[in-house]
Write a protein that holds these residues in place. Structure first.
Motif, short mmCIF file in Angstrom:
data_model
loop_
_atom_site.label_atom_id
_atom_site.label_comp_id
_atom_site.label_asym_id
_atom_site.label_seq_id
_atom_site.Cartn_x
_atom_site.Cartn_y
_atom_site.Cartn_z
N ARG A 17 0.83 -1.21 0.00
CA ARG A 17 0.00 0.00 0.00
C ARG A 17 0.87 1.26 0.00
NH1 ARG A 17 -3.53 -3.34 3.14
NH2 ARG A 17 -2.52 -2.76 5.07
N ARG A 18 1.93 1.25 0.81
CA ARG A 18 2.83 2.42 0.85
C ARG A 18 3.50 2.62 -0.50
NH1 ARG A 18 6.10 0.99 5.75
NH2 ARG A 18 7.76 2.03 4.63
N TRP A 19 3.92 1.53 -1.14
CA TRP A 19 4.56 1.63 -2.45
C TRP A 19 3.58 2.22 -3.47
CZ3 TRP A 19 3.22 -1.94 -6.57
CH2 TRP A 19 3.89 -1.64 -7.76
N LYS A 20 2.32 1.70 -3.49
CA LYS A 20 1.34 2.20 -4.45
C LYS A 20 1.06 3.68 -4.23
CE LYS A 20 -0.75 -0.12 -7.14
NZ LYS A 20 -0.46 -0.35 -8.55
N ASP A 21 0.97 4.08 -2.96
CA ASP A 21 0.70 5.49 -2.65
C ASP A 21 1.89 6.39 -2.96
OD1 ASP A 21 -1.83 4.82 -1.77
OD2 ASP A 21 -1.28 4.79 0.36
N SER A 22 3.09 5.82 -2.95
CA SER A 22 4.30 6.63 -3.15
C SER A 22 4.50 7.08 -4.59
CB SER A 22 5.54 5.84 -2.70
OG SER A 22 5.89 4.85 -3.66
N GLY A 23 4.02 6.29 -5.54
CA GLY A 23 4.22 6.62 -6.94
C GLY A 23 5.63 6.33 -7.43
N LYS A 24 6.44 5.68 -6.60
CA LYS A 24 7.84 5.37 -6.95
C LYS A 24 7.91 4.05 -7.69
CE LYS A 24 9.44 7.67 -2.79
NZ LYS A 24 9.93 7.49 -1.45
N GLY A 25 9.03 3.87 -8.39
CA GLY A 25 9.29 2.58 -9.01
C GLY A 25 9.61 1.54 -7.94
N VAL A 26 9.46 0.27 -8.30
CA VAL A 26 9.67 -0.80 -7.33
C VAL A 26 11.11 -0.81 -6.83
CG1 VAL A 26 9.59 -3.30 -6.96
CG2 VAL A 26 7.86 -2.20 -8.38
N ARG A 27 12.07 -0.69 -7.72
CA ARG A 27 13.48 -0.73 -7.29
C ARG A 27 13.81 0.41 -6.33
NH1 ARG A 27 16.49 -4.63 -9.38
NH2 ARG A 27 16.00 -5.40 -11.45
N VAL A 28 13.37 1.60 -6.65
CA VAL A 28 13.64 2.76 -5.79
C VAL A 28 12.99 2.56 -4.42
CG1 VAL A 28 13.23 5.24 -5.49
CG2 VAL A 28 13.92 4.35 -7.73
N PHE A 29 11.75 2.13 -4.42
CA PHE A 29 11.04 1.88 -3.17
C PHE A 29 11.77 0.84 -2.33
CE2 PHE A 29 7.85 -0.23 -0.52
CZ PHE A 29 7.29 0.85 0.14
N CYS A 30 12.18 -0.26 -2.96
CA CYS A 30 12.89 -1.33 -2.24
C CYS A 30 14.20 -0.82 -1.65
CB CYS A 30 13.14 -2.52 -3.14
SG CYS A 30 11.65 -3.45 -3.55
N GLN A 31 14.93 -0.03 -2.40
CA GLN A 31 16.19 0.52 -1.89
C GLN A 31 15.93 1.42 -0.70
OE1 GLN A 31 17.76 2.37 -5.43
NE2 GLN A 31 18.90 0.54 -6.04
N GLN A 32 14.93 2.28 -0.79
CA GLN A 32 14.63 3.21 0.30
C GLN A 32 14.13 2.50 1.55
OE1 GLN A 32 11.96 6.03 -1.53
NE2 GLN A 32 13.64 7.25 -2.35
N GLU A 33 13.43 1.38 1.36
CA GLU A 33 12.88 0.63 2.49
C GLU A 33 13.80 -0.49 2.96
OE1 GLU A 33 9.97 1.22 4.14
OE2 GLU A 33 9.68 3.00 2.90
N SER A 34 14.92 -0.65 2.27
CA SER A 34 15.89 -1.72 2.59
C SER A 34 15.23 -3.10 2.57
CB SER A 34 16.55 -1.47 3.94
OG SER A 34 17.23 -0.24 3.93
N ILE A 35 14.48 -3.35 1.50
CA ILE A 35 13.87 -4.68 1.34
C ILE A 35 14.38 -5.29 0.04
CG2 ILE A 35 11.81 -4.28 2.72
CD1 ILE A 35 10.27 -3.61 0.22
N LYS A 36 14.41 -6.60 0.01
CA LYS A 36 14.93 -7.32 -1.15
C LYS A 36 13.95 -7.18 -2.33
CE LYS A 36 16.92 -11.75 -2.36
NZ LYS A 36 17.18 -13.12 -1.90
#
Length: 100
Positions: A17-36
């Motif tokens: 939900r946070r990723w969808k609301d952020s409007g960011k790409g998956v890779r950028v979101f994962c890097q920022q959230e420190s998730i694989k």
């Protein structure tokens, strides 16, 4: 084991939900959230195809109300598949069949 799966599912639903609301790409979101990245892509696929447990659905009971309006009464948003806009209440059996 089931409790751990449920916690993991809840965590990834929140991240989704946070990723969808952020409007960011998956890779950028994962890097920022420190998730694989590959794990998050797996969860995106599960969440978007509906292969996540149906226990997240709750029964919705409504009193039958006759409303004829030019304003929407309710919306049902489907992940990346569109939105149903209701101007009057649908039959419960129809909604059940739609969601199954």
């Amino acid at each position: 084991m089931k409790i751990e799966q449920s916690k993991s599912q809840q965590r990834y639903q929140q991240l989704y939900r946070r990723w969808k609301d952020s409007g960011k790409g998956v890779r950028v979101f994962c890097q920022q959230e420190s998730i694989k990245y590959s794990t998050f892509r797996y969860w995106i696929k599960r969440l978007e195809t509906g292969s996540v447990s149906r226990q997240d659905f709750i029964e919705m009971k409504l009193d039958r109300v006759e409303v004829k309006s030019s304003h929407p009464l309710a919306e049902l948003r489907l992940t990346e598949k569109g939105t149903f806009i209701f101007y009057e209440l649908p039959e419960p059996a129809w909604v059940k069949a739609l969601l199954s």
